[in-house]
Write a protein that holds these residues in place. Structure first.
Motif, PDB file in Angstrom:
ATOM      1  N   THR A 147       0.826  -1.204   0.000  1.00 16.54           N
ATOM      2  CA  THR A 147       0.000   0.000   0.000  1.00 16.54           C
ATOM      3  C   THR A 147       0.860   1.254   0.000  1.00 16.54           C
ATOM      4  N   LEU A 148       1.890   1.263   0.817  1.00 15.92           N
ATOM      5  CA  LEU A 148       2.764   2.434   0.895  1.00 15.92           C
ATOM      6  C   LEU A 148       3.494   2.673  -0.418  1.00 15.92           C
ATOM      7  N   LYS A 149       3.926   1.592  -1.057  1.00 13.89           N
ATOM      8  CA  LYS A 149       4.660   1.739  -2.309  1.00 13.89           C
ATOM      9  C   LYS A 149       3.791   2.306  -3.418  1.00 13.89           C
ATOM     10  N   LYS A 150       2.479   2.054  -3.360  1.00 11.17           N
ATOM     11  CA  LYS A 150       1.571   2.621  -4.347  1.00 11.17           C
ATOM     12  C   LYS A 150       1.484   4.141  -4.214  1.00 11.17           C
ATOM     13  N   HIS A 151       1.850   4.639  -3.026  1.00 12.79           N
ATOM     14  CA  HIS A 151       1.819   6.080  -2.762  1.00 12.79           C
ATOM     15  C   HIS A 151       3.236   6.596  -2.493  1.00 12.79           C
ATOM     16  N   GLN A 152       4.227   5.958  -3.071  1.00  8.07           N
ATOM     17  CA  GLN A 152       5.616   6.288  -2.792  1.00  8.07           C
ATOM     18  C   GLN A 152       5.955   7.723  -3.179  1.00  8.07           C
ATOM     19  N   GLN A 153       5.319   8.242  -4.230  1.00 11.02           N
ATOM     20  CA  GLN A 153       5.654   9.586  -4.700  1.00 11.02           C
ATOM     21  C   GLN A 153       5.423  10.628  -3.616  1.00 11.02           C
ATOM     22  N   GLU A 154       4.355  10.419  -2.813  1.00 10.44           N
ATOM     23  CA  GLU A 154       4.077  11.381  -1.747  1.00 10.44           C
ATOM     24  C   GLU A 154       4.943  11.137  -0.516  1.00 10.44           C
ATOM     25  N   ARG A 155       5.629   9.980  -0.478  1.00  9.56           N
ATOM     26  CA  ARG A 155       6.429   9.622   0.704  1.00  9.56           C
ATOM     27  C   ARG A 155       7.812   9.163   0.271  1.00  9.56           C
ATOM     28  N   GLU A 156       8.403   9.921  -0.632  1.00  9.24           N
ATOM     29  CA  GLU A 156       9.674   9.494  -1.232  1.00  9.24           C
ATOM     30  C   GLU A 156      10.825   9.518  -0.234  1.00  9.24           C
ATOM     31  N   GLN A 157      10.669  10.260   0.879  1.00 14.28           N
ATOM     32  CA  GLN A 157      11.731  10.303   1.882  1.00 14.28           C
ATOM     33  C   GLN A 157      11.688   9.101   2.822  1.00 14.28           C
ATOM     34  N   LEU A 158      10.588   8.345   2.797  1.00 17.41           N
ATOM     35  CA  LEU A 158      10.417   7.229   3.733  1.00 17.41           C
ATOM     36  C   LEU A 158      11.311   6.057   3.371  1.00 17.41           C
ATOM     37  N   ARG A 159      12.091   5.590   4.339  1.00 18.21           N
ATOM     38  CA  ARG A 159      12.930   4.392   4.174  1.00 18.21           C
ATOM     39  C   ARG A 159      12.267   3.247   4.920  1.00 18.21           C
ATOM     40  N   ILE A 160      12.056   2.126   4.232  1.00 18.89           N
ATOM     41  CA  ILE A 160      11.386   0.977   4.836  1.00 18.89           C
ATOM     42  C   ILE A 160      12.396  -0.124   5.119  1.00 18.89           C
ATOM     43  N   VAL A 161      12.395  -0.605   6.371  1.00 16.92           N
ATOM     44  CA  VAL A 161      13.283  -1.686   6.795  1.00 16.92           C
ATOM     45  C   VAL A 161      12.433  -2.798   7.388  1.00 16.92           C
TER      46      VAL A 161
END
Length: 210
Positions: A147-161
């Protein structure tokens, strides 16, 4: 013209965003993640039941109740590393928090116990670093990350681990993870996580130094 009783029971995504006090894109994130159930009209417009919005307001209040207070908007957010830890094992969650809070960094730490709760927190305030398990009750890590990756453009600074006991073969069998998601195998190597967090912190702070 007065709304009919039927229309009064439903909201558009924009109306839902206004009622919830969040951005339109946040509502879209919650709809995509199943946090906020919606359907499409024959014309292709999303509609959300008013009851679902009121229920979500109550759930947001419950999820955020008792959490550590975030700095006020007047404080310097850019000097703090916002980290969200998503883990359903309470003992492991406490361990993560103890270790992270011991880092010599300005950290704003929040927690969630499943993907549903995490999307609520991310919609309210997006972290810089998301540390998550994969196997969790309700919405698991796979669905949350998708779900987050589908909205990655708005959250491009987010790093997922990801921190998981699953091996590469099992992760692949369950659909795999998007490119760019870092995977650590439990038990978590905290020294490597701290290095990664410091790199992310430095990257986010870099524009301020220019």
């Amino acid at each position: 013209m007065r709304k009919s009783a039927t229309n009064a029971d439903v909201l558009s995504t924009r109306e839902a965003a206004e009622r919830l006090g969040v951005a339109l894109r946040t509502v879209q994130l919650w709809v995509e993640g199943g946090v906020l159930p919606a359907w499409k009209t024959a014309g292709g417009h999303r509609r959300i039941s008013r009851a679902a919005v009121e229920k979500l307001i109550a759930e947001r209040t419950s999820a955020l109740h008792g959490a550590d207070e975030a700095p006020s908007p007047t404080e310097s957010d850019e000097r703090r590393m916002r980290i969200l830890v998503v883990e359903d094992d309470p003992d492991l969650l406490r361990l993560f928090c103890m270790v992270i809070e011991g880092w010599d960094m300005a950290v704003e730490l929040s927690t969630a116990t499943n993907g549903f709760e995490a999307l609520l927190r991310i919609g309210d305030r997006c972290p810089d670093l998301l540390l998550t398990d994969l196997n969790m009750p309700g919405m698991d890590g796979f669905r949350m990350i998708d779900t987050l990756k589908k909205h990655q453009q708005e959250r491009e600074q987010l790093r997922i681990v990801v921190v998981t006991a699953l091996g590469p073969a099992e992760i692949a069998h369950r659909g795999g993870l998007p490119e760019g998601v870092k995977v650590f195998t439990k038990p978590l190597p905290f020294d490597e996580l701290e290095t990664l967090a410091r790199e992310q912190f430095a990257r986010l702070a870099a524009p301020e130094l220019q």
